[in-house]
Design an enzyme around this catalytic site. Sequence first.
Site, PDB file in Angstrom:
ATOM      1  N   ASN A 207       0.860  -1.179   0.000  1.00 50.71           N
ATOM      2  CA  ASN A 207       0.000   0.000   0.000  1.00 50.71           C
ATOM      3  C   ASN A 207       0.902   1.236   0.000  1.00 50.71           C
ATOM      4  OD1 ASN A 207       0.759   0.576   2.744  1.00 50.71           O
ATOM      5  ND2 ASN A 207      -0.886  -0.740   3.495  1.00 50.71           N
ATOM      6  N   LYS A 209       1.493   3.647   2.142  1.00 47.20           N
ATOM      7  CA  LYS A 209       2.276   3.844   3.358  1.00 47.20           C
ATOM      8  C   LYS A 209       3.474   2.901   3.378  1.00 47.20           C
ATOM      9  CE  LYS A 209       1.655   4.012   8.410  1.00 47.20           C
ATOM     10  NZ  LYS A 209       2.583   2.954   8.867  1.00 47.20           N
ATOM     11  N   GLU A 210       3.246   1.643   3.021  1.00 48.29           N
ATOM     12  CA  GLU A 210       4.342   0.679   2.988  1.00 48.29           C
ATOM     13  C   GLU A 210       5.390   1.059   1.951  1.00 48.29           C
ATOM     14  OE1 GLU A 210       1.677  -3.231   4.315  1.00 48.29           O
ATOM     15  OE2 GLU A 210       1.922  -2.678   2.199  1.00 48.29           O
ATOM     16  N   ASP A 278      -5.965  -8.745   1.073  1.00 50.99           N
ATOM     17  CA  ASP A 278      -5.950 -10.163   0.703  1.00 50.99           C
ATOM     18  C   ASP A 278      -6.707 -10.383  -0.603  1.00 50.99           C
ATOM     19  OD1 ASP A 278      -4.769 -10.465   3.185  1.00 50.99           O
ATOM     20  OD2 ASP A 278      -6.566 -11.275   4.149  1.00 50.99           O
TER      21      ASP A 278
END
Length: 333
Positions: A207, A209-210, A278
């Site tokens: 995502n 942020k990651e 997921d």
Amino acid sequence: MNKIELEQIFESFSKLNVLVIGDVMVDAYVWGKVDRISPEAPVPIVSYVKRESRLGGAANVALNIKSLGASPILCSVIGEDEKGKEFLNLLTEIEEEQYGIVISNKRKTTVKTRFISNNQHLIRVDEEDTHELADEIEAEFIDHIKSLIEKHEIHAIIFEDYDKGVITKNLIDEIVHLANSKAIPVAVDPKKRHYNDYKNVSLFKPNFKEFVEGSNLLLEKGDIHGLFDEAKKFQNEMGIKKLFITLSELGVFISNEKTYEHIPAVVRQIADVSGAGDTVISVAALCLATGMNARQIAAISNLAGGIVCEIPVVVPINKDQLLAESSKIIDKL
């Protein structure tokens, strides 16, 4: 792509075997009613109504793969404990094979318990171990996965990393190398610990942020052109073919180094974002295995993530609903 071609692709999912490697868990839900605040502390009092357990983590990815008509082979390590037995019972209930699961007395089976009232998520309690696999279990697990790849025709591999320790650098290196030697596409849903270890994979799905934290970037989420500049650098350094970044309310971004696509989010009534990642990686991996291009992968996966967010618990994607919604945007695929 036309509607008939799209339907044929969705139908072809049933011919695919997908190896899902990662941290599995039991998702437990406690439903109750909140009518008052505790006199002991400023917290709600939940009057218990019912409890339910479901498959979570990488097991939810396997559920999504199964819901889409493909055949998952779930590979993970669980504890030799009561929650581990509960996890295996949940697999039995959905008639999912257990031969990819390794049981260890040196680990605790992960359980996430969510308390819900009036479709609102109040609190979550986690029971887990996060240390990496002991050397002997790691070696056993790697050999077990390799044997499954040799015994079965595998059309895609998914790494579903929840940072609980089941996925190690050695495991990543050996399985990705084997997959690439057999031309099996590898899709990754990463977490922080091994973020920079997933080299030479087919699709990498952090995502936003990651991505910015993993790459040490100062970047605004809405700066799509800046995101593409950084994506190209990251892909070149890591040998990643497709970088697929989820942007929550801004939709999704996908880059193949030369070009990029930004697919806006579809406006929905969001009830629970749990499990959406997921679903997205599951759909993306199947689309990748069937030869869809980057835009098609991103657009259909984006729809899938939005659909499951409308439901207040973690559930797998409904294949018919996804096909129906994808058909509505067929002219954009």
